[in-house]
Design a protein around this motif. Structure first.
Motif, PDB file in Angstrom:
ATOM      1  N   ARG A 158      -6.501  10.756   0.979  1.00  0.00           N
ATOM      2  CA  ARG A 158      -7.349  10.960   2.172  1.00  0.00           C
ATOM      3  C   ARG A 158      -6.471  11.408   3.331  1.00  0.00           C
ATOM      4  NH1 ARG A 158     -12.066   6.290   1.434  1.00  0.00           N
ATOM      5  NH2 ARG A 158     -11.669   6.071  -0.775  1.00  0.00           N
ATOM      6  N   HIS A 217      -6.178   6.326  -0.748  1.00  0.00           N
ATOM      7  CA  HIS A 217      -5.983   6.352   0.706  1.00  0.00           C
ATOM      8  C   HIS A 217      -5.015   7.457   1.153  1.00  0.00           C
ATOM      9  CE1 HIS A 217      -5.858   4.889   4.747  1.00  0.00           C
ATOM     10  NE2 HIS A 217      -4.567   4.633   4.681  1.00  0.00           N
ATOM     11  N   ASP A 243     -18.262   4.623   4.971  1.00  0.00           N
ATOM     12  CA  ASP A 243     -18.543   3.502   5.862  1.00  0.00           C
ATOM     13  C   ASP A 243     -18.398   4.014   7.302  1.00  0.00           C
ATOM     14  OD1 ASP A 243     -18.070   0.151   6.075  1.00  0.00           O
ATOM     15  OD2 ASP A 243     -17.351   1.368   7.732  1.00  0.00           O
ATOM     16  N   THR A 287      -4.888   1.629  -6.643  1.00  0.00           N
ATOM     17  CA  THR A 287      -5.352   0.514  -5.803  1.00  0.00           C
ATOM     18  C   THR A 287      -6.634  -0.038  -6.436  1.00  0.00           C
ATOM     19  OG1 THR A 287      -6.472   2.126  -4.372  1.00  0.00           O
ATOM     20  CG2 THR A 287      -4.282   1.395  -3.673  1.00  0.00           C
ATOM     21  N   THR A 288      -7.307  -0.970  -5.786  1.00  0.00           N
ATOM     22  CA  THR A 288      -8.364  -1.723  -6.485  1.00  0.00           C
ATOM     23  C   THR A 288      -9.686  -0.958  -6.721  1.00  0.00           C
ATOM     24  OG1 THR A 288      -9.327  -2.576  -4.438  1.00  0.00           O
ATOM     25  CG2 THR A 288      -7.563  -3.901  -5.431  1.00  0.00           C
ATOM     26  N   VAL A 289      -9.964   0.069  -5.892  1.00  0.00           N
ATOM     27  CA  VAL A 289     -11.294   0.725  -5.872  1.00  0.00           C
ATOM     28  C   VAL A 289     -12.426  -0.316  -5.726  1.00  0.00           C
ATOM     29  CG1 VAL A 289     -12.732   2.589  -6.810  1.00  0.00           C
ATOM     30  CG2 VAL A 289     -10.354   2.477  -7.434  1.00  0.00           C
ATOM     31  N   LEU A 290     -12.150  -1.317  -4.931  1.00  0.00           N
ATOM     32  CA  LEU A 290     -13.242  -2.244  -4.625  1.00  0.00           C
ATOM     33  C   LEU A 290     -14.018  -1.773  -3.391  1.00  0.00           C
ATOM     34  CD1 LEU A 290     -11.517  -5.622  -5.538  1.00  0.00           C
ATOM     35  CD2 LEU A 290     -13.522  -4.600  -6.650  1.00  0.00           C
ATOM     36  N   SER A 291     -13.514  -0.721  -2.756  1.00  0.00           N
ATOM     37  CA  SER A 291     -14.134  -0.276  -1.490  1.00  0.00           C
ATOM     38  C   SER A 291     -15.628   0.064  -1.594  1.00  0.00           C
ATOM     39  CB  SER A 291     -13.355   0.904  -0.902  1.00  0.00           C
ATOM     40  OG  SER A 291     -13.182   1.917  -1.865  1.00  0.00           O
ATOM     41  N   ASP A 297     -17.601   4.970  -0.929  1.00  0.00           N
ATOM     42  CA  ASP A 297     -17.369   3.886   0.031  1.00  0.00           C
ATOM     43  C   ASP A 297     -17.643   4.320   1.470  1.00  0.00           C
ATOM     44  OD1 ASP A 297     -15.026   5.232   0.980  1.00  0.00           O
ATOM     45  OD2 ASP A 297     -13.774   4.212  -0.486  1.00  0.00           O
ATOM     46  N   GLN A 350      -4.909  -5.069   3.868  1.00  0.00           N
ATOM     47  CA  GLN A 350      -5.914  -3.999   3.796  1.00  0.00           C
ATOM     48  C   GLN A 350      -7.245  -4.498   4.370  1.00  0.00           C
ATOM     49  OE1 GLN A 350      -4.545  -1.061   2.971  1.00  0.00           O
ATOM     50  NE2 GLN A 350      -2.818  -2.449   2.826  1.00  0.00           N
ATOM     51  N   TRP A 409     -14.461   8.937  -5.158  1.00  0.00           N
ATOM     52  CA  TRP A 409     -13.407   8.064  -4.617  1.00  0.00           C
ATOM     53  C   TRP A 409     -12.081   8.812  -4.700  1.00  0.00           C
ATOM     54  CZ3 TRP A 409      -8.700   6.158  -6.230  1.00  0.00           C
ATOM     55  CH2 TRP A 409      -8.143   5.144  -5.440  1.00  0.00           C
ATOM     56  N   LYS A 452       0.805  -1.228   0.000  1.00  0.00           N
ATOM     57  CA  LYS A 452       0.000   0.000   0.000  1.00  0.00           C
ATOM     58  C   LYS A 452       0.844   1.287   0.000  1.00  0.00           C
ATOM     59  CE  LYS A 452      -4.219   1.758   0.345  1.00  0.00           C
ATOM     60  NZ  LYS A 452      -5.249   1.054   1.085  1.00  0.00           N
TER      61      LYS A 452
HETATM   62  P1  FAD Z   1      -7.339  -1.126  -1.579  1.00  0.00           P
HETATM   63  O1  FAD Z   1      -6.009  -0.611  -1.201  1.00  0.00           O
HETATM   64  O2  FAD Z   1      -7.473  -1.794  -2.882  1.00  0.00           O
HETATM   65  O3  FAD Z   1      -7.771  -2.090  -0.405  1.00  0.00           O
HETATM   66  C1  FAD Z   1      -8.703  -3.164  -0.534  1.00  0.00           C
HETATM   67  C2  FAD Z   1      -9.794  -3.017   0.498  1.00  0.00           C
HETATM   68  O4  FAD Z   1      -9.271  -2.999   1.822  1.00  0.00           O
HETATM   69  C3  FAD Z   1     -10.585  -1.734   0.374  1.00  0.00           C
HETATM   70  O5  FAD Z   1     -11.560  -1.834  -0.605  1.00  0.00           O
HETATM   71  C4  FAD Z   1     -11.160  -1.567   1.768  1.00  0.00           C
HETATM   72  O6  FAD Z   1     -12.323  -2.356   1.933  1.00  0.00           O
HETATM   73  C5  FAD Z   1     -10.045  -2.125   2.657  1.00  0.00           C
HETATM   74  N1  FAD Z   1      -9.164  -1.062   3.138  1.00  0.00           N
HETATM   75  C6  FAD Z   1      -8.121  -0.493   2.500  1.00  0.00           C
HETATM   76  N2  FAD Z   1      -7.538   0.445   3.269  1.00  0.00           N
HETATM   77  C7  FAD Z   1      -8.227   0.478   4.413  1.00  0.00           C
HETATM   78  C8  FAD Z   1      -8.104   1.234   5.610  1.00  0.00           C
HETATM   79  N3  FAD Z   1      -7.155   2.139   5.814  1.00  0.00           N
HETATM   80  N4  FAD Z   1      -9.010   1.034   6.590  1.00  0.00           N
HETATM   81  C9  FAD Z   1      -9.962   0.111   6.436  1.00  0.00           C
HETATM   82  N5  FAD Z   1     -10.138  -0.640   5.345  1.00  0.00           N
HETATM   83  C10 FAD Z   1      -9.272  -0.467   4.341  1.00  0.00           C
HETATM   84  N6  FAD Z   1     -12.549   3.292   3.562  1.00  0.00           N
HETATM   85  C11 FAD Z   1     -13.837   2.955   3.355  1.00  0.00           C
HETATM   86  O7  FAD Z   1     -14.109   1.888   2.774  1.00  0.00           O
HETATM   87  N7  FAD Z   1     -14.845   3.785   3.759  1.00  0.00           N
HETATM   88  C12 FAD Z   1     -14.606   4.984   4.365  1.00  0.00           C
HETATM   89  O8  FAD Z   1     -15.539   5.698   4.723  1.00  0.00           O
HETATM   90  C13 FAD Z   1     -13.251   5.369   4.557  1.00  0.00           C
HETATM   91  N8  FAD Z   1     -12.951   6.564   5.117  1.00  0.00           N
HETATM   92  C14 FAD Z   1     -11.635   6.933   5.265  1.00  0.00           C
HETATM   93  C15 FAD Z   1     -11.338   8.168   5.842  1.00  0.00           C
HETATM   94  C16 FAD Z   1     -10.017   8.584   5.974  1.00  0.00           C
HETATM   95  C17 FAD Z   1      -9.708   9.920   6.603  1.00  0.00           C
HETATM   96  C18 FAD Z   1      -8.979   7.740   5.537  1.00  0.00           C
HETATM   97  C19 FAD Z   1      -7.550   8.154   5.685  1.00  0.00           C
HETATM   98  C20 FAD Z   1      -9.253   6.491   5.005  1.00  0.00           C
HETATM   99  C21 FAD Z   1     -10.574   6.060   4.865  1.00  0.00           C
HETATM  100  N9  FAD Z   1     -10.903   4.799   4.321  1.00  0.00           N
HETATM  101  C22 FAD Z   1     -12.222   4.455   4.139  1.00  0.00           C
HETATM  102  C23 FAD Z   1      -9.864   3.763   4.116  1.00  0.00           C
HETATM  103  C24 FAD Z   1      -9.208   3.673   2.753  1.00  0.00           C
HETATM  104  O9  FAD Z   1      -8.751   4.933   2.349  1.00  0.00           O
HETATM  105  C25 FAD Z   1     -10.123   3.084   1.676  1.00  0.00           C
HETATM  106  O10 FAD Z   1     -10.696   1.879   2.123  1.00  0.00           O
HETATM  107  C26 FAD Z   1      -9.324   2.756   0.416  1.00  0.00           C
HETATM  108  O11 FAD Z   1      -8.636   3.887  -0.036  1.00  0.00           O
HETATM  109  C27 FAD Z   1     -10.282   2.270  -0.640  1.00  0.00           C
HETATM  110  O12 FAD Z   1      -9.650   2.128  -1.883  1.00  0.00           O
HETATM  111  P2  FAD Z   1      -9.373   0.695  -2.515  1.00  0.00           P
HETATM  112  O13 FAD Z   1     -10.616  -0.106  -2.531  1.00  0.00           O
HETATM  113  O14 FAD Z   1      -8.683   0.919  -3.803  1.00  0.00           O
HETATM  114  O15 FAD Z   1      -8.372   0.087  -1.441  1.00  0.00           O
END
Ligand code: FAD
Length: 519
Positions: free
Chosen positions: A357, A354, A388, A248-252, A386, A288, A351, A236
Motif C-alpha cells: 500500500r 501494508h 475503513d 501479516t495476519t490479514v485479519l483486517s 478492509d 498495529q 487485500w 511490521k
Molecule cells: P497486521 O499487520 O496483521 O495488523 C493487525 C491489525 O492491525 C490489522 O488487521 C489492522 O486492523 C491493524 N493495522 C495494521 N496496520 C495498520 C495501520 N497502518 N493503520 C491502522 N491499523 C492498522 N487498513 C484498514 O484496515 N483499512 C483501510 O482502509 C486501510 N487503508 C490503508 C491505506 C493506505 C494507503 C495504507 C498505507 C494503509 C492502509 N491500511 C488500512 C492499514 C494497513 O495497511 C492494513 O490495516 C494492514 O495491511 C492489514 O493487514 P493485516 O490485517 O495483515 O495487518
C-alpha cells in the motif's frame, strides 16, 4: 417491563464481545436482529464485488449463529431513518441497541435515528466495541485534542490502562426467555440477498481467499495465535510486501466489518505474550492495533478528515487532475511491474500488504503521478476488503506526506523497493503472468530488456505491456521540489506545524452524547 428490541447490526457483525447485543437481551421478550442495506453505504462506488461477497458471507454466518440461538437475521433495504420508524411501529419496538460508530455519516445517521426512536418512546442504547477504547475518552484525556503522534496516543492509552476485556457471546441461557418472531414469508421479506439478486456482476470474482464471517475470523485468529514465536517476534517493517502468501495476519477485513472484536484480538495477543519475550509497539501486533486506535482518534477529532480542503492538519498541495494517469494506476497499466502487480492483487483479491500500500500510494501521489490522495482513497475504499473510513483516510494522508509524516524527500522507488524482498520477481510473475518469462535482471524494468529478450519472453514493451508512464528518476525529483513549495506555504501558526489541534466545540458527538449514554 419486558422489551421488544431491535439490535441493529451495522459493523460489529458478530456475537462475541457485542455489549450492545447483550444490552438488547436484558429484560427482553422479543428480539429482532436487523441489518439494513443502506444505499448511501452499500453502493457499487463504495463496495466492489469482493467486498460485497465478504459482506454477504458475513451476514450468512451471522444468521447461522443467530439461528443456533433460535433467532435469525432480518435484512431490510432503504435509508435507516425511513426504515427503522416503520419497523418500530410494525413490531411494537420498545428498545433499539447498536454499536457506537464514529464515522461522520454514522454519527449523523445515528443522531437522526435516535431522535426518531425517542419521539416514538423507543429507548436507545449504544455501546463502544469497535475500538479498543472509547476514543472520545482519549481526546478528553488529551485536553480535547486528538493526539497527532503515536507516542502521545501510546502515553494516553497507558494512563487509561489496558482496553476492556471482551465479553462472551450470548448463550442459549441468555436467550431462554427471548423469542424472535418470524413468518413463513421470512426469506422473501427479510432474507439475505445473493450477489445475483443484488444485480452484481460476479464474473470478476476469483477464489474466495478471505471468506467473510465471525467463525472464519475466530478460526484465523486461533490459527495465528498458535504461532507463539511468530506473534512474539512480529515486527511490521520486517514483513514482506510481496511474499506469495501474506506475511501479516490479514485479519483486517474481519476487524473492519467487526466479525472480529479488536479487544478479543488484543487480549488474545496479551495471552500469547505472557511469560515470553516479545516485540513492542509500534512494530508489534499490539502496536498495529494501536495504530488503528491512533487513526480512529484523529478521524473523530479532526473535521473533514477524509479531505484535504477544510482539514486543518493536512498540508494543502496543488495536486494535478489527470484522469489518464489515475486510470492507468487503478487498472495496473503504469508500466512499472511492481506497481501493476500490486494493483492487480488488490483488484483480484481485495487485500494487499501494508508496505505494498505504501508503494502504490506514494507512486500515485507525491512520488510519481502527483494525483491527490483523495482519489487513491476512493479506489482503495471500493477495492479493499478492509476498506475503513478512518484508516484509509489517515494512512493516505500519511503516505502522501500531507499529515502525520513529513519526510516528503523519502520516496519509494517503484523498482528498487520490491527487489529488496523479492529479487527474482516471483510476485510479479504471479500477478502479471504476461511478464513471467522475463529474466530476473529485467523483470522490474522490462523496457530495459533488449528486443531479443522481450521476444523470447513473448512480451514486447509498448505493444503487450506499456512503457513506464513516467520516468521515476526525473519526475520524483521534480515532485520533491513541488512538495517543498507546498510545505513552504504552510503558515507558521498552521495547526499542521504544531503538535495538536483544538477540537471545535460543541461537536455532533456531544449532541448525541446528550441523547444517549455511552458505556
Ligand atoms: P497486521 O499487520 O496483521 O495488523 C493487525 C491489525 O492491525 C490489522 O488487521 C489492522 O486492523 C491493524 N493495522 C495494521 N496496520 C495498520 C495501520 N497502518 N493503520 C491502522 N491499523 C492498522 N487498513 C484498514 O484496515 N483499512 C483501510 O482502509 C486501510 N487503508 C490503508 C491505506 C493506505 C494507503 C495504507 C498505507 C494503509 C492502509 N491500511 C488500512 C492499514 C494497513 O495497511 C492494513 O490495516 C494492514 O495491511 C492489514 O493487514 P493485516 O490485517 O495483515 O495487518
Amino acid at each position: 417491563m419486558a422489551h421488544t428490541c431491535i439490535h441493529w447490526f451495522r459493523k460489529g457483525l458478530r456475537l462475541h464481545d457485542n455489549p450492545a447485543l447483550m444490552a438488547a437481551l436484558k429484560d427482553c421478550k422479543q428480539l429482532y436482529p436487523v441489518f439494513i442495506l443502506d444505499p448511501y453505504l452499500h453502493n457499487n462506488a463504495c463496495v466492489g464485488i469482493n467486498r460485497w461477497r465478504f459482506l454477504i458471507g458475513a451476514l450468512k454466518d451471522l444468521d447461522g449463529s443467530l439461528r443456533k440461538l433460535n433467532s435469525r437475521l432480518f435484512v431490510v433495504r432503504g435509508k435507516p431513518e425511513d426504515v427503522l420508524p416503520k419497523l418500530f411501529t410494525k413490531w411494537k419496538v420498545t428498545r433499539l441497541t447498536y454499536e457506537y460508530d464514529t464515522e461522520p455519516y454514522s454519527l449523523q445517521r445515528d443522531s437522526k435515528v435516535t431522535s426518531l426512536a425517542k419521539e416514538r418512546g423507543v429507548e436507545v442504547i449504544y455501546k463502544v466495541s469497535h475500538t479498543l477504547y472509547n476514543i472520545e475518552r482519549i481526546i478528553e484525556e488529551n485536553n480535547g485534542k486528538p493526539p497527532l503522534t503515536y507516542t502521545k496516543l501510546q502515553a494516553i492509552a497507558k494512563t487509561i490502562g489496558p482496553p476492556k476485556r471482551p465479553i462472551p457471546a450470548p448463550t442459549m441461557d441468555d436467550m431462554k426467555d427471548v423469542k424472535t418472531p418470524s413468518s413463513e414469508n421470512h426469506e422473501k421479506e427479510y432474507g439475505i440477498p445473493t450477489l445475483e439478486e443484488l444485480g452484481l456482476d460476479t464474473a470478476p470474482l476469483g477464489e474466495d481467499l478471505f471468506p467473510g464471517g465471525e467463525q472464519e475470523a475466530l478460526r484465523r485468529l486461533d490459527e495465528h495465535m498458535k504461532r507463539t514465536k511468530w506473534v512474539c517476534s512480529f515486527e511490521k517493517p520486517q514483513t514482506s510486501p510481496n511474499s506469495l502468501s501474506p506475511s501479516t495476519t490479514v485479519l483486517s477485513p474481519y476487524v473492519t466489518f467487526g466479525c472480529l472484536s479488536v479487544r478479543t484480538f488484543w487480549w488474545r495477543l496479551t495471552e500469547v505474550y505472557r511469560g515470553n519475550k516479545h516485540s513492542d509497539p509500534p512494530v508489534s501486533l499490539h502496536g498495529q492495533l494501536l495504530w488503528r486506535e491512533f487513526f480512529y482518534t484523529a478521524s473523530l477529532g479532526i473535521p473533514s478528515f477524509n479531505k484535504m480542503e477544510g482539514n486543518s492538519v493536512c498540508t494543502q498541495v496543488d495536486w494535478d487532475t489527470n484522469p489518464d494517469y489515475l486510470a492507468a494506476w487503478r487498472e495496473a497499466r503504469t508500466g512499472y511491474p511492481f506497481i501493476d502487480a500490486i494493483m492487480t492483487q488488490l483488484r483480484q483479491e481485495g487485500w494487499i500488504h501494508h508496505l505494498a500500500r505504501h508503494a502504490v500510494a506514494c507512486f500515485l501521489t507525491r512520488g510519481d503521478l502527483w494525483i491527490s490522495w483523495e482519489e487513491g482513497q476512493k479506489v482503495f475504499e471500493q477495492l479493499l476488503l478492509d476498506g475503513d473510513w478512518a484508516l484509509n483516510a489517515g494512512n493516505w494522508q500519511w503516505l502522501s506526506a500531507s499529515t502525520f509524516f513529513h519526510q516528503y524527500f523519502r520516496v519509494y522507488s517503484p523498482v528498487a523497493f520490491g527487489k529488496k524482498t523479492d529479487k527474482n520477481g516471483d510476485y510479479i510473475r504471479k500477478y502479471l503472468p504476461l511478464l513471467k518469462k522475463f529474466p530476473a535482471e529485467y523483470i522490474y524494468e522490462p523496457w530495459k530488456a533488449p528486443r531479443s529478450i522481450q521476444q523470447a519472453a513473448g512480451c514486447i514493451v509498448g505493444k503487450d505491456y506499456p512503457h513506464p508512464i513516467v520516468q521515476h528518476e526525473v519526475i520524483s525529483k521534480k515532485n520533491i521540489q513541488r512538495m517543498k513549495l507546498a510545505y513552504a506555504k504552510r503558515s507558521p501558526e498552521s495547526p499542521s506545524k504544531s503538535k495538536g489541534v483544538k477540537r471545535k466545540a460543541p461537536s455532533i458527538i456531544e449532541m448525541i452524547k446528550k441523547k444517549a449514554k455511552v458505556k
